[in-house]
Design an enzyme around this catalytic site. Structure first.
Site, short mmCIF file in Angstrom:
data_model
loop_
_atom_site.label_atom_id
_atom_site.label_comp_id
_atom_site.label_asym_id
_atom_site.label_seq_id
_atom_site.Cartn_x
_atom_site.Cartn_y
_atom_site.Cartn_z
N LYS A 5 0.83 -1.21 0.00
CA LYS A 5 0.00 0.00 0.00
C LYS A 5 0.86 1.26 0.00
O LYS A 5 0.62 2.19 -0.78
CB LYS A 5 -0.93 0.02 1.21
CG LYS A 5 -1.90 1.20 1.21
CD LYS A 5 -2.57 1.38 2.56
CE LYS A 5 -1.64 2.07 3.53
NZ LYS A 5 -2.29 2.41 4.81
N ASP A 56 -6.58 1.81 1.56
CA ASP A 56 -6.49 2.10 2.99
C ASP A 56 -7.88 1.88 3.60
O ASP A 56 -8.78 1.34 2.95
CB ASP A 56 -5.98 3.53 3.23
CG ASP A 56 -6.96 4.60 2.77
OD1 ASP A 56 -8.03 4.26 2.21
OD2 ASP A 56 -6.67 5.79 2.98
#
Length: 214
Positions: A123, A141
């Protein structure tokens, strides 16, 4: 698995691109080093909090060169109001050491190299490459996970599969759509008390009744 129709996906995509066409991260940074450190610190911590913490950190350690030689206790003290500051302090110092030793002090722009740096997972690497290079990537997220599920863009149980569903659904403009879903989730489709009356995507919401969307 994607739960909504191709027609809905197209319409959601167009609305998000129109609403958030020039969106960027809300993290404050002056260079790639500051950006990467800020993204690492933002894990399970708000951008607002990170922006409060980082000025003093970057003043004392303005590049990976200085940070690679930092005293761990001093860094911990600077980051103490950030969630998981102990681990994050260790990680950003180790990251700086690796960047200095392996990449001549320059943050790599290769996903494989990035995820091998301390504190940088998939991420974080994706967010960095989205922001710096506008790469066609999706980073999931908590905001992206929540909003994509509420809109029926995914029903996956983890971020990896949710990322896969969003890539399959949208295919293009992923960098802008990532930022769009972050901001949409941060300010409109919030975890608690979502602002359904202000929502411009309520017609596509899969959880209208539970959130009393009108």
């Amino acid at each position: 698995m994607i739960k909504t129709s191709k027609k809905n996906i197209t319409e959601i995509k167009n609305i998000l691109l129109n609403k958030y066409q020039n969106s960027k991260t809300e993290l404050n940074y002056k260079n790639e080093y500051e950006l990467l450190v800020s993204i690492i610190l933002s894990a399970q911590c708000t951008d607002k909090r990170v922006n409060i913490i980082t000025p003093a950190l970057f003043e004392k350690y303005p590049s990976t060169k200085e940070l690679s030689k930092a005293n761990i206790e001093d860094v911990k003290n600077l980051l103490k109001s950030c969630s998981f500051f102990n681990n994050k302090s260790k990680n950003i110092i180790k990251m700086a050491i690796d960047v200095e030793n392996k990449f001549n002090g320059k943050i790599p722009h290769n996903h494989k190299d990035l995820i091998n740096l301390a504190g940088v997972g998939n991420k974080t690497a994706n967010v960095f490459l989205i922001e710096t290079d506008n790469e066609n990537r999706m980073a999931v997220d908590t905001h992206v996970f929540r909003t994509s599920h509420r809109l029926g863009l995914s029903d996956a149980k983890n971020v990896e599969l949710t990322e896969k569903d969003l890539i399959e659904a949208f295919q293009t403009d992923l960098a802008t759509l990532h930022q769009a879903l972050v901001l949409f989730g941060r300010y409109i489709c919030t975890a608690k008390n979502p602002k359904c009356e202000e929502c411009f995507l309520k017609d596509y919401c899969q959880t209208k009744e539970s959130f009393k969307a009108n």
